[in-house]
Design a protein around this motif. Structure first.
Motif, short mmCIF file in Angstrom:
data_model
loop_
_atom_site.label_atom_id
_atom_site.label_comp_id
_atom_site.label_asym_id
_atom_site.label_seq_id
_atom_site.Cartn_x
_atom_site.Cartn_y
_atom_site.Cartn_z
N LEU A 1 -23.52 -9.70 -34.75
CA LEU A 1 -24.87 -9.36 -34.91
C LEU A 1 -24.89 -8.61 -36.35
O LEU A 1 -24.24 -7.71 -36.69
CB LEU A 1 -25.04 -7.98 -33.94
CG LEU A 1 -26.23 -7.42 -34.13
CD1 LEU A 1 -27.65 -8.40 -33.77
CD2 LEU A 1 -26.55 -5.96 -33.08
N VAL A 2 -25.82 -9.39 -37.15
CA VAL A 2 -25.98 -8.91 -38.57
C VAL A 2 -27.38 -8.24 -38.82
O VAL A 2 -28.38 -8.52 -38.39
CB VAL A 2 -26.02 -10.20 -39.50
CG1 VAL A 2 -26.16 -10.06 -40.95
CG2 VAL A 2 -24.71 -11.06 -39.26
N THR B 1 -26.40 -13.51 -35.14
CA THR B 1 -27.73 -12.95 -34.55
C THR B 1 -28.42 -12.06 -35.72
O THR B 1 -27.39 -11.15 -35.96
CB THR B 1 -27.71 -12.52 -33.22
OG1 THR B 1 -27.33 -13.50 -32.31
CG2 THR B 1 -29.32 -12.03 -32.63
N ILE B 2 -29.57 -12.27 -36.00
CA ILE B 2 -30.03 -11.16 -37.05
C ILE B 2 -30.84 -10.07 -36.42
O ILE B 2 -31.86 -10.27 -35.71
CB ILE B 2 -31.12 -12.00 -37.99
CG1 ILE B 2 -30.45 -13.19 -38.45
CG2 ILE B 2 -31.53 -11.13 -39.14
CD1 ILE B 2 -29.18 -12.83 -39.75
N ALA C 1 -29.13 -7.73 -27.86
CA ALA C 1 -28.30 -8.43 -28.63
C ALA C 1 -27.00 -7.76 -28.88
O ALA C 1 -25.85 -8.38 -28.79
CB ALA C 1 -28.86 -8.42 -30.12
N LEU C 2 -27.05 -6.53 -28.69
CA LEU C 2 -25.69 -5.66 -28.84
C LEU C 2 -24.60 -6.16 -27.68
O LEU C 2 -23.44 -6.20 -27.61
CB LEU C 2 -25.72 -4.14 -28.70
CG LEU C 2 -26.23 -3.45 -30.29
CD1 LEU C 2 -26.81 -1.97 -29.99
CD2 LEU C 2 -25.03 -3.71 -31.10
N SER C 3 -25.32 -6.18 -26.32
CA SER C 3 -24.55 -6.46 -25.15
C SER C 3 -23.86 -7.89 -25.24
O SER C 3 -23.08 -8.32 -24.49
CB SER C 3 -25.56 -6.45 -24.02
OG SER C 3 -26.33 -7.41 -23.85
N SER C 4 -24.38 -8.74 -25.97
CA SER C 4 -23.79 -10.21 -26.07
C SER C 4 -23.18 -10.33 -27.78
O SER C 4 -22.74 -11.52 -27.97
CB SER C 4 -24.67 -11.31 -25.95
OG SER C 4 -26.18 -11.29 -26.94
N SER C 5 -22.95 -9.29 -28.27
CA SER C 5 -22.16 -9.58 -29.40
C SER C 5 -20.74 -9.05 -29.74
O SER C 5 -20.32 -8.26 -28.60
CB SER C 5 -22.85 -8.50 -30.60
OG SER C 5 -24.36 -9.12 -30.81
N ASN C 6 -20.04 -9.36 -30.39
CA ASN C 6 -18.57 -9.12 -30.30
C ASN C 6 -18.25 -8.19 -31.70
O ASN C 6 -17.08 -7.54 -31.59
CB ASN C 6 -17.68 -10.31 -30.62
CG ASN C 6 -17.91 -11.40 -29.31
OD1 ASN C 6 -18.48 -12.19 -29.71
ND2 ASN C 6 -17.48 -10.96 -28.17
N VAL C 7 -19.13 -8.35 -32.60
CA VAL C 7 -18.79 -7.52 -34.00
C VAL C 7 -20.24 -7.23 -34.60
O VAL C 7 -20.94 -8.16 -34.49
CB VAL C 7 -17.52 -8.15 -34.81
CG1 VAL C 7 -18.00 -9.67 -35.03
CG2 VAL C 7 -17.47 -7.45 -36.00
N ILE C 8 -20.29 -6.36 -35.35
CA ILE C 8 -21.70 -5.86 -36.10
C ILE C 8 -21.52 -6.03 -37.49
O ILE C 8 -20.31 -5.46 -37.98
CB ILE C 8 -21.98 -4.55 -35.72
CG1 ILE C 8 -22.34 -4.56 -34.20
CG2 ILE C 8 -23.05 -4.07 -36.69
CD1 ILE C 8 -22.57 -3.11 -33.96
N LEU C 9 -22.15 -6.70 -38.40
CA LEU C 9 -22.28 -6.67 -40.02
C LEU C 9 -23.30 -5.66 -40.27
O LEU C 9 -24.31 -5.92 -39.97
CB LEU C 9 -22.21 -8.07 -40.38
CG LEU C 9 -22.05 -8.11 -41.97
CD1 LEU C 9 -20.69 -7.51 -42.40
CD2 LEU C 9 -22.52 -9.36 -42.53
N ASP C 10 -22.84 -4.42 -40.77
CA ASP C 10 -23.98 -3.44 -41.33
C ASP C 10 -24.34 -3.81 -42.79
O ASP C 10 -23.39 -3.42 -43.55
CB ASP C 10 -23.16 -2.12 -40.77
CG ASP C 10 -23.74 -1.24 -41.62
OD1 ASP C 10 -24.94 -1.23 -42.00
OD2 ASP C 10 -23.30 -0.14 -42.13
N ALA C 11 -25.49 -4.22 -42.71
CA ALA C 11 -25.87 -4.27 -44.14
C ALA C 11 -27.48 -3.89 -44.21
O ALA C 11 -28.61 -4.40 -44.53
CB ALA C 11 -26.10 -5.98 -44.55
N ILE C 12 -27.41 -2.42 -43.49
CA ILE C 12 -28.80 -2.01 -43.51
C ILE C 12 -28.97 -1.21 -44.78
O ILE C 12 -29.97 -1.58 -45.59
CB ILE C 12 -28.64 -0.98 -42.48
CG1 ILE C 12 -28.66 -1.97 -41.13
CG2 ILE C 12 -29.96 -0.15 -42.28
CD1 ILE C 12 -28.55 -0.83 -39.57
N PHE C 13 -28.19 -0.17 -45.19
CA PHE C 13 -28.60 0.60 -46.42
C PHE C 13 -27.43 0.13 -47.22
O PHE C 13 -26.22 0.16 -47.04
CB PHE C 13 -28.30 2.16 -46.05
CG PHE C 13 -29.50 2.51 -45.25
CD1 PHE C 13 -30.69 2.24 -45.12
CD2 PHE C 13 -29.20 3.41 -43.82
CE1 PHE C 13 -31.88 2.72 -44.44
CE2 PHE C 13 -30.27 3.71 -43.17
CZ PHE C 13 -31.54 3.49 -43.24
#
Lengths: 231, 231
Positions: free
Chosen positions: A55-56, A82-83, A117-129
């Motif tokens: 999850l990006v 997934t964006i 989206a979170l429930s089907s994701s394995n890792v998060i890429l945090d490019a928010i701030f």
């Protein structure tokens, strides 16, 4: 001489010099290399067999653009990105994902879509701030950040974990707690105490600029675009 | 199904789709990834300790732009790149080397300068002619190519060795004889019989495009930007 940790102001100044003075990189060039570095760092830590769904999470600024480039590269590497992009950006930075699968990502602030989206994701890429973040955290991110934290998924943050003060760190206690951090060009003051796996990316600082700002960057191995920092 | 070797026309068509249809990559994005791949392939074969000085030969078109981006990356990797660019280009592609050392490279067709550069170089990166080349070889390249060949230095060619027909290969016998070839996106018909070390670079073809043109590209390893092709 140890590597310099950047103030928000110095990070901004380096960015401006890269784009306006030291040979005038285009934002496309910088974003391509930054996003590639983020994707490669994630891939180094989270194998695509065990962590196929990424999850990006993208903010509306250049940081979000880095995230979208990273998402395209992750797709090329065999991950399924997934964006999540709740706020529209002002520039062309939303092109990269269309390059990957010829699909638009309309900004969505749909909390239940994020939960799905979170429930089907394995890792998060945090490019928010990024390094220009100034708190407090405003809508729609004030509702998104707790959901990301609450998911207990591993998090890879770009440059500065979202919600952290760029110079003071997670002083308010409301920021994400990433497992992996990718500092672009040089780490920011706020991540001095970060103790997860820490990579450096953005291998594009000319020697003249590195010397002018006394960055004392460590040497990247071979032709790699990322470098893991060790204590 | 084996990998497709491209006609000049198909190579052109893929390039156009990348820039106009399939998500509209900017030329900066494509060149950045292509140039990085060329630099990484050279670095994979020619160690910077034994081959520190790279003569990067650039044509006036996009191929020359790839060469200049590669030169910048080679500089970042610790090589000393020297540019030979005898004919001016029409676009912004000459920016990348300024990004590396804040220096302009005025086009020069000075044969004795080329001889000097060759005498202090360890390896040549040939980015003179690309897939849009149509013979015969015209001035100033008709005098440069024999000097490059005569130097007996190892040569890394980008996409199509300079002087080769894009579809027929080195039929005229006047082309360079590279030791290493970096094919961008997919190999061209003219290099079918090339028997040196052959790399694939330009890891940016969307799946839809790959399928549309039945390219049958091999799978790149991990997050690498180059892939060595084996017989």
């Amino acid at each position: 001489m140890s590597m310099k940790y950047l103030t928000a102001k110095l990070a901004q100044q380096i960015d401006e010099e890269l784009m306006n003075q030291a040979g005038a990189f285009s934002i496309d060039q910088l974003m391509e290399l930054a996003g590639l570095a983020c994707a490669q760092a994630l891939a180094r830590v989270y194998d695509k067999k065990r962590y196929p769904n990424v999850l990006v999470c993208c903010g509306p600024g250049n940081q979000g653009g880095d995230g979208l480039v990273a998402a395209r590269h992750l797709g090329m590497f065999g991950y399924t990105p997934t964006i999540f992009m709740p706020k529209p950006g002002s520039k062309d930075i939303y092109q990269p994902m269309r390059q990957y699968e010829d699909q638009d990502y309309p900004p969505s602030n749909d909390t239940s879509a994020l939960r799905d989206a979170l429930s089907s994701s394995n890792v998060i890429l945090d490019a928010i701030f990024g390094f220009s973040f100034k708190g407090p955290i405003r809508s729609p991110f004030d509702s998104a950040l707790p959901l990301l934290s609450g998911s207990r998924l591993p998090i890879v943050s770009v440059d500065i974990p979202s919600g952290w003060d760029v110079e003071e760190g997670n002083v308010e206690g409301v920021g994400l707690q990433p497992d992996v951090l990718v500092s672009l060009t040089a780490p920011k003051l706020g991540v001095r105490s970060f103790n997860g796996r820490h990579f450096l990316g953005g291998r594009f600082i000319p020697k003249t600029l590195e010397e002018k700002f006394e960055l004392n960057l460590p040497e990247y191995p071979g032709s790699d675009q990322i470098l893991e920092l060790k204590e």
